[in-house]
Design an enzyme around this catalytic site. Sequence first.
Site, PDB file in Angstrom:
ATOM      1  N   ASP A  76      14.300 -11.122 -48.842  1.00 37.79           N
ATOM      2  CA  ASP A  76      14.251 -10.694 -47.292  1.00 37.79           C
ATOM      3  C   ASP A  76      15.412 -10.892 -46.594  1.00 37.79           C
ATOM      4  O   ASP A  76      15.973 -12.332 -46.694  1.00 37.79           O
ATOM      5  CB  ASP A  76      13.148 -11.653 -46.605  1.00 37.79           C
ATOM      6  CG  ASP A  76      11.638 -11.331 -47.432  1.00 37.79           C
ATOM      7  OD1 ASP A  76      11.247 -10.006 -47.332  1.00 37.79           O
ATOM      8  OD2 ASP A  76      11.185 -12.006 -47.736  1.00 37.79           O
TER       9      ASP A  76
ATOM     10  N   ASP B 208      21.008 -14.925 -46.682  1.00 37.67           N
ATOM     11  CA  ASP B 208      21.290 -14.540 -45.356  1.00 37.67           C
ATOM     12  C   ASP B 208      20.979 -15.581 -44.343  1.00 37.67           C
ATOM     13  O   ASP B 208      21.357 -15.272 -43.065  1.00 37.67           O
ATOM     14  CB  ASP B 208      20.526 -13.113 -45.045  1.00 37.67           C
ATOM     15  CG  ASP B 208      19.380 -13.577 -44.860  1.00 37.67           C
ATOM     16  OD1 ASP B 208      18.502 -14.062 -45.837  1.00 37.67           O
ATOM     17  OD2 ASP B 208      18.569 -12.857 -43.819  1.00 37.67           O
TER      18      ASP B 208
ATOM     19  N   ASP C 290      18.274 -14.561 -52.670  1.00 34.78           N
ATOM     20  CA  ASP C 290      17.227 -14.518 -51.728  1.00 34.78           C
ATOM     21  C   ASP C 290      16.740 -12.959 -51.520  1.00 34.78           C
ATOM     22  O   ASP C 290      17.497 -12.144 -51.864  1.00 34.78           O
ATOM     23  CB  ASP C 290      17.748 -15.047 -50.280  1.00 34.78           C
ATOM     24  CG  ASP C 290      16.753 -14.656 -49.228  1.00 34.78           C
ATOM     25  OD1 ASP C 290      15.424 -15.227 -49.480  1.00 34.78           O
ATOM     26  OD2 ASP C 290      16.965 -14.126 -48.316  1.00 34.78           O
TER      27      ASP C 290
END
Length: 221
Positions: free
Chosen positions: A11, A167, A9
């Site tokens: 961001d 995250d 991922d």
Amino acid sequence: MPLRAALFDLDGTLVDSLADIAAAMNHALIHHGLPTHPTSDYRYFVGEGVMHLIRRAAPQGDEALHTEIFTTYRAWYAEHLFDQTTVFPGIAQMLARLAGEGVQLAVLSNKADGFTKQLVKGLMPDVPFAAVYGERPGMPRKPDPTAALALAGELAVAPGDCAFVGDTSVDMNTARHAGMYGVGVTWGFRGVDELKAHGAQAIATTAEELWTALRGPREAR
């Protein structure tokens, strides 16, 4: 067998972009006469694409207004993409180590494809990513596994030989649905409890711990 590829991922995983996302959305909200939100609130607004971000940040039910906000947000963000966004500590070095060991690297984000490519190229120009993709027409967003599986196919790596690092619950659900090794990182936008609840098979609190999760002995993973 060691992992052959790692999908990341963007961001909250590779780059700390929350301040610029919040600033762009708050600018759009002000432009349209709407109340703004603290930057910390955006931790729970992001992760599923910009329209979901707008639906969480703006009043519900007015799709025409949401479209106008989208246009304003996108124009502002395009001009301020790099104002405060930085690579998280140790990440560039960790990626270089992975690449040096022959692990194929890729990025898969729900951010718009153009912005995703700009950020990766601008902030990590020396990292040899095999592929970088954001949200694209005709390709479902995470946590749908279609894009992750297509990316594994492009890399010619079986899903079981891939890690998916992220995250948020969106990323862990993507890993689980795709049959990939899900690694959650705690320096991003969500916490350990969310990552574990959605199937994280390993948790990293530092770049060095992420290295161990991806390349350490099997018992460490």
